[in-house]
Design a protein around this motif. Structure first.
Motif, PDB file in Angstrom:
ATOM      1  N   SER A  36      -9.527 -51.182  -6.854  1.00  0.00           N
ATOM      2  CA  SER A  36      -8.110 -50.749  -6.489  1.00  0.00           C
ATOM      3  C   SER A  36      -8.092 -49.428  -5.644  1.00  0.00           C
ATOM      4  CB  SER A  36      -7.571 -50.351  -7.931  1.00  0.00           C
ATOM      5  OG  SER A  36      -8.125 -49.414  -8.544  1.00  0.00           O
ATOM      6  N   ARG A  37      -6.640 -49.140  -5.299  1.00  0.00           N
ATOM      7  CA  ARG A  37      -6.534 -47.858  -4.595  1.00  0.00           C
ATOM      8  C   ARG A  37      -7.159 -46.476  -5.451  1.00  0.00           C
ATOM      9  NH1 ARG A  37      -1.089 -45.511  -1.724  1.00  0.00           N
ATOM     10  NH2 ARG A  37      -1.915 -43.623  -1.023  1.00  0.00           N
ATOM     11  N   GLU A  38      -6.931 -46.658  -6.750  1.00  0.00           N
ATOM     12  CA  GLU A  38      -7.278 -45.519  -7.527  1.00  0.00           C
ATOM     13  C   GLU A  38      -8.900 -45.343  -7.250  1.00  0.00           C
ATOM     14  OE1 GLU A  38      -6.703 -43.532 -11.813  1.00  0.00           O
ATOM     15  OE2 GLU A  38      -6.207 -45.625 -11.328  1.00  0.00           O
ATOM     16  N   GLU A  39      -9.449 -46.792  -7.543  1.00  0.00           N
ATOM     17  CA  GLU A  39     -11.034 -46.556  -7.481  1.00  0.00           C
ATOM     18  C   GLU A  39     -11.476 -46.093  -6.110  1.00  0.00           C
ATOM     19  OE1 GLU A  39     -11.753 -50.072 -10.945  1.00  0.00           O
ATOM     20  OE2 GLU A  39     -11.477 -50.548  -8.943  1.00  0.00           O
ATOM     21  N   ASN A  61     -13.723 -42.199  -2.244  1.00  0.00           N
ATOM     22  CA  ASN A  61     -13.212 -41.390  -0.926  1.00  0.00           C
ATOM     23  C   ASN A  61     -13.722 -40.020  -1.401  1.00  0.00           C
ATOM     24  OD1 ASN A  61     -13.013 -42.592   1.685  1.00  0.00           O
ATOM     25  ND2 ASN A  61     -11.210 -40.973   1.604  1.00  0.00           N
ATOM     26  N   ILE A  62     -13.010 -39.599  -2.416  1.00  0.00           N
ATOM     27  CA  ILE A  62     -13.319 -38.019  -2.805  1.00  0.00           C
ATOM     28  C   ILE A  62     -14.932 -37.528  -3.045  1.00  0.00           C
ATOM     29  CG2 ILE A  62     -13.065 -36.674  -4.794  1.00  0.00           C
ATOM     30  CD1 ILE A  62     -10.248 -37.882  -5.401  1.00  0.00           C
ATOM     31  N   ARG A  63     -15.665 -38.653  -3.395  1.00  0.00           N
ATOM     32  CA  ARG A  63     -17.251 -38.010  -3.679  1.00  0.00           C
ATOM     33  C   ARG A  63     -17.665 -38.115  -2.246  1.00  0.00           C
ATOM     34  NH1 ARG A  63     -20.322 -35.057  -4.782  1.00  0.00           N
ATOM     35  NH2 ARG A  63     -22.433 -35.637  -4.560  1.00  0.00           N
ATOM     36  N   THR A  64     -17.477 -39.207  -1.414  1.00  0.00           N
ATOM     37  CA  THR A  64     -17.964 -39.381  -0.215  1.00  0.00           C
ATOM     38  C   THR A  64     -17.739 -38.572   0.973  1.00  0.00           C
ATOM     39  OG1 THR A  64     -16.785 -41.366   0.365  1.00  0.00           O
ATOM     40  CG2 THR A  64     -19.008 -41.641  -0.646  1.00  0.00           C
ATOM     41  N   SER A  65     -16.253 -38.080   0.844  1.00  0.00           N
ATOM     42  CA  SER A  65     -15.667 -37.180   1.989  1.00  0.00           C
ATOM     43  C   SER A  65     -14.828 -36.324   1.877  1.00  0.00           C
ATOM     44  CB  SER A  65     -14.742 -38.318   2.970  1.00  0.00           C
ATOM     45  OG  SER A  65     -13.795 -38.590   2.298  1.00  0.00           O
ATOM     46  N   ASP A  66     -14.798 -36.028   0.363  1.00  0.00           N
ATOM     47  CA  ASP A  66     -14.086 -34.842  -0.332  1.00  0.00           C
ATOM     48  C   ASP A  66     -12.463 -35.006   0.191  1.00  0.00           C
ATOM     49  OD1 ASP A  66     -15.929 -33.428  -1.368  1.00  0.00           O
ATOM     50  OD2 ASP A  66     -16.350 -32.382   0.229  1.00  0.00           O
ATOM     51  N   VAL A  86     -24.181 -39.480   5.543  1.00  0.00           N
ATOM     52  CA  VAL A  86     -23.545 -38.443   4.863  1.00  0.00           C
ATOM     53  C   VAL A  86     -22.979 -39.130   3.398  1.00  0.00           C
ATOM     54  CG1 VAL A  86     -21.570 -36.871   4.594  1.00  0.00           C
ATOM     55  CG2 VAL A  86     -22.888 -36.767   6.410  1.00  0.00           C
ATOM     56  N   THR A  87     -22.757 -40.542   3.979  1.00  0.00           N
ATOM     57  CA  THR A  87     -22.095 -41.002   2.440  1.00  0.00           C
ATOM     58  C   THR A  87     -22.917 -41.457   1.663  1.00  0.00           C
ATOM     59  OG1 THR A  87     -20.139 -41.930   3.868  1.00  0.00           O
ATOM     60  CG2 THR A  87     -20.834 -43.215   2.060  1.00  0.00           C
ATOM     61  N   LEU A  88     -23.946 -41.949   2.099  1.00  0.00           N
ATOM     62  CA  LEU A  88     -25.250 -42.056   1.218  1.00  0.00           C
ATOM     63  C   LEU A  88     -25.773 -41.189   0.651  1.00  0.00           C
ATOM     64  CD1 LEU A  88     -27.213 -44.906   3.501  1.00  0.00           C
ATOM     65  CD2 LEU A  88     -25.757 -45.278   1.592  1.00  0.00           C
ATOM     66  N   GLU A  89     -25.884 -40.092   1.004  1.00  0.00           N
ATOM     67  CA  GLU A  89     -26.599 -38.782   0.349  1.00  0.00           C
ATOM     68  C   GLU A  89     -25.583 -38.239  -0.651  1.00  0.00           C
ATOM     69  OE1 GLU A  89     -27.364 -36.219   3.569  1.00  0.00           O
ATOM     70  OE2 GLU A  89     -29.283 -37.332   4.289  1.00  0.00           O
ATOM     71  N   SER A  90     -24.362 -38.489  -0.444  1.00  0.00           N
ATOM     72  CA  SER A  90     -23.327 -37.829  -1.539  1.00  0.00           C
ATOM     73  C   SER A  90     -23.373 -38.727  -2.625  1.00  0.00           C
ATOM     74  CB  SER A  90     -21.991 -38.106  -0.780  1.00  0.00           C
ATOM     75  OG  SER A  90     -21.523 -39.263  -0.631  1.00  0.00           O
ATOM     76  N   LYS A 104      -8.766 -42.991 -18.593  1.00  0.00           N
ATOM     77  CA  LYS A 104      -8.790 -42.979 -17.172  1.00  0.00           C
ATOM     78  C   LYS A 104      -9.701 -42.018 -16.695  1.00  0.00           C
ATOM     79  CE  LYS A 104      -4.576 -40.680 -16.103  1.00  0.00           C
ATOM     80  NZ  LYS A 104      -3.236 -40.786 -15.292  1.00  0.00           N
ATOM     81  N   VAL A 105     -10.387 -41.970 -15.319  1.00  0.00           N
ATOM     82  CA  VAL A 105     -10.903 -40.996 -14.697  1.00  0.00           C
ATOM     83  C   VAL A 105     -10.036 -40.031 -14.157  1.00  0.00           C
ATOM     84  CG1 VAL A 105     -12.613 -40.642 -12.825  1.00  0.00           C
ATOM     85  CG2 VAL A 105     -12.634 -42.464 -13.969  1.00  0.00           C
ATOM     86  N   VAL A 106     -10.342 -38.781 -14.267  1.00  0.00           N
ATOM     87  CA  VAL A 106      -9.435 -37.788 -13.879  1.00  0.00           C
ATOM     88  C   VAL A 106     -10.284 -36.577 -12.907  1.00  0.00           C
ATOM     89  CG1 VAL A 106      -7.881 -37.824 -15.929  1.00  0.00           C
ATOM     90  CG2 VAL A 106      -9.944 -36.325 -15.980  1.00  0.00           C
ATOM     91  N   ALA A 107     -11.461 -36.748 -12.978  1.00  0.00           N
ATOM     92  CA  ALA A 107     -11.990 -35.917 -11.962  1.00  0.00           C
ATOM     93  C   ALA A 107     -13.531 -36.447 -11.738  1.00  0.00           C
ATOM     94  CB  ALA A 107     -12.112 -34.442 -12.559  1.00  0.00           C
ATOM     95  N   ILE A 108     -14.056 -35.870 -10.692  1.00  0.00           N
ATOM     96  CA  ILE A 108     -15.485 -35.701 -10.534  1.00  0.00           C
ATOM     97  C   ILE A 108     -15.755 -34.392 -10.305  1.00  0.00           C
ATOM     98  CG2 ILE A 108     -17.533 -36.468  -8.910  1.00  0.00           C
ATOM     99  CD1 ILE A 108     -15.707 -38.954  -8.162  1.00  0.00           C
ATOM    100  N   GLU A 109     -16.256 -33.629 -11.141  1.00  0.00           N
ATOM    101  CA  GLU A 109     -16.755 -32.372 -11.333  1.00  0.00           C
ATOM    102  C   GLU A 109     -18.007 -31.924 -11.903  1.00  0.00           C
ATOM    103  OE1 GLU A 109     -13.579 -30.388 -13.634  1.00  0.00           O
ATOM    104  OE2 GLU A 109     -12.001 -30.862 -12.108  1.00  0.00           O
TER     105      GLU A 109
END
Length: 621
Positions: free
Chosen positions: A415-418, A423-428, A475-479, A509-514
């Motif tokens: 989904s767009r949310e997923e 995208n947040i994890r791989t590119s901030d 960079v994507t893979l290492e993240s 639901k997921v609210v953060a990757i922290e």
């Protein structure tokens, strides 16, 4: 101590006494052949039998060289140590009445309940007083007016505990007989099926609620694990030389799920632990749970295996359930998973009021660590075919795994949310409307969500635009914790399942990757201090070391109640078959005034072998 009781002579009152002992024993163990292998278990099983042993009493039966006690030993102890009486209660109340005015004030009760046994919060103690404080003066008269009510309350709870123990005993006896009949039937028919008993495995979820159980202690005096029957400090075995016998992974007990779980509302989400490439901190997906009504909740977490994952990278997992806002004592911890099955799944059941809660995954960091070096021969990500750059077969396989792990709800599409969390994890960066429009225009979608083929199309487009430069792809893979050999060695995926009994519209639901410890630092210390064993550090009366032992984890917390910073050296080099979250088993720690720190986490290196934690401490100037 191994004297045997003469069971054949146990008739009449003696027979009833034996059955009570057996029921108490089977409320903790699955078989009377199981042995009591710790002082903590001895205390629990004696409490189930209506005893409330003091430190002096326990020292008679669990000596420094005691390794275990048998059921017959337990029966002998119960013969010698009689069940608590009303007179015992009165004596205990008088001891709590510190100033001798015939009343127990909130402060007097709070002092006892927060310094002896399992600690209680001020709000829990107040709730206990409010339960029987009819004139609402904030204190208890343990004399003529309230004394009978206290006694009745505690004695009735003890009787309820005995009845619950009997029911569990009968259930286990029926199961055993059924297994024996099945085995006999199979034997007669020539079958080679072997029915194995679950003996020697403790059942944590089917134990009855004892009069000293913590979970009910806020409701009445009888529901407190810190019983009022004795005001002596319970003995605390020193974590300096504590052996935790590791069961073989295949023999760990099955988690006892609620029987009608199929009727509960179920939501699920994948997630991952990551190692931050810059700080080395552990990051993870974090969740919110929203409940519109009070309900029982069953939550599990377990590691899941990915094709690209390192073969030995199955790590320990756990979950902490936190309040959205602190309670009256400033605490947010509600509960956490402690018990695990043979496949690595942890589970916890609790009752939650309507409201919002934080669900935070946890791992010790004993197995998930930053890689020591990079490969000098990285795998190729791109190849040139027919005049354009395309992704290689090996890279494509890894991308397929990444898609499966990023499909958090497991419905086969992203989904767009997923996609946003990916995208947040791989590119901030979050996925904006313009970026999503491009996705909708150029990629394969199904019901408005990206398919696996569409995700591969996206990477094909990036390959075409790269001119052979693989840097952004790396960079994507290492993240995502994937090394130059396309092996995931700095991340580990997991699966969380949430079941609610009475709330059909629960939102999970997921609210953060922290960073994992941003929210867990204080709750984790609290959990170790509440459930662990306390030992005063020599040479520093206000410094306490707490050691928690779970099924596959041990944790050490240092609590400094003094008004100055303390520096202490811990030497855990004598531990056996242990992995630690620290680079060394001998380290020094600075503990600030009025604060706690997590010193060590341990997990067994080989779960099929015995493991032990040995720690000595030295105050440093």
């Amino acid at each position: 101590m191994s004297r045997r009781a003469s069971r054949s002579s146990l008739g009449g009152d003696n027979g009833e006494f034996y059955l009570e002992c057996k029921a108490a024993y089977l409320s903790i163990y699955d078989n009377i052949k199981d042995e009591i292998d710790s002082l903590e278990d001895l205390i629990q099983v004696l409490q189930q039998a209506g005893r409330n042993p003091s430190k002096r009493v326990l020292s008679k039966y669990w000596k420094s060289d005691t390794d275990h006690l048998t059921f017959d030993d337990f029966v002998d102890i119960c013969k010698k140590e009689k069940a608590t009486t009303a007179d015992d209660l009165m004596k205990a109340f008088r001891k709590i009445d510190i100033n001798g005015d015939g009343y127990i004030s909130l402060e007097e009760l709070y002092k006892i309940m927060t310094t002896k046994g399992e600690k209680m919060s001020r709000s829990e103690v107040k709730k206990m007083i409010d339960e029987v404080d009819e004139n609402k003066d904030g204190r208890l008269d343990y004399g003529e007016f309230h004394y009978p009510e206290f006694c009745k309350m505690i004695m009735e709870t003890t009787e309820e505990c005995k009845k619950a123990s009997r029911k569990i005993m009968e259930k286990k006896e029926q199961k055993r007989r059924k297994e024996e009949l099945t085995k006999t039937s199979d034997s007669r028919s020539g079958s080679q099926i072997s029915v194995k008993s679950a003996a020697s495995v403790k059942s944590h979820t089917e134990r009855p609620m004892s009069a000293s159980s913590r979970s009910n202690r806020g409701a009445s005096l009888a529901g407190s694990r810190k019983s009022l029957l004795s005001v002596d400090d319970l003995p605390k075995p020193s974590p300096r030389n504590r052996k935790s016998k590791g069961q073989a992974a295949a023999t760990l007990p099955k988690l006892y799920e609620p029987k009608n779980l199929k009727e509960w509302t179920h939501t699920t989400s994948k997630g991952m632990f990551f190692i931050d490439e810059d700080t080395g901190n552990l990051l993870c997906h974090q969740y919110d749970l929203k409940l519109t009504e009070e309900t029982s909740v069953w939550i599990t977490i377990e590691p899941i295996k990915s094709r690209c994952q390192a073969s030995d990278q199955i790590i320990d997992t756990a979950l902490f359930i936190l309040r959205e806002k602190p309670d009256d004592d400033g605490n947010v911890l509600i509960t956490f998973t402690q018990h695990r099955d043979s496949k690595g799944k942890y589970g916890v059941k609790c009752s939650l009021d309507a409201g919002n809660y934080h669900i935070i995954p946890f791992t010790t960091g004993s197995r998930l660590k930053k890689r020591e070096s990079e490969s000098s021969n990285p795998v190729k990500l791109l190849q040139r075919k027919e005049g354009k750059h395309t992704i290689t077969k090996a890279f494509r396989k890894v991308l397929e795994d990444i898609f499966d792990l990023s499909d958090l709800d497991g419905n086969g599409t992203m989904s767009r949310e997923e996609f946003n969390w990916y995208n947040i994890r791989t590119s901030d960066e979050e996925v904006g409307d313009d970026e999503w429009e491009v996705v909708e225009e150029r990629l394969e979608l199904e019901n408005g969500e990206i398919t696996k083929n569409g995700f591969l199309q996206l990477n094909d487009l990036e390959a075409e635009d790269s001119n052979g430069d693989e840097d952004d792809m790396w960079v994507t893979l290492e993240s995502l914790g994937i090394n130059k050999e396309l092996v995931m060695d700095e991340a580990c995926p997991f699966l969380v399942n949430v079941y609610t009994e009475d709330c059909d519209d629960a939102e999970f639901k997921v609210v953060a990757i922290e960073a994992m410890m941003d929210k867990l630092q204080r709750p984790l210390c609290q959990s170790v201090m509440e459930k662990g064993e306390a030992t005063k550090v020599k040479g520093m009366k206000d410094l306490t070391m707490y050691t928690y032992f779970g099924d596959t984890r041990a944790s050490i917390v240092l609590d400094n109640k003094s008004y100055s910073t303390v520096r202490v050296k811990l030497d855990c080099s004598g531990s056996q078959n242990c992995l630690s979250n620290r680079p060394s088993l001998e380290e020094s720690f600075s503990v600030k005034s009025q604060s706690q720190i997590i010193a060590y986490h341990f997990t067994p290196e080989d779960e099929d072998e015995e493991w032990s934690v040995k720690c000595t401490e030295v105050i440093q100037k």
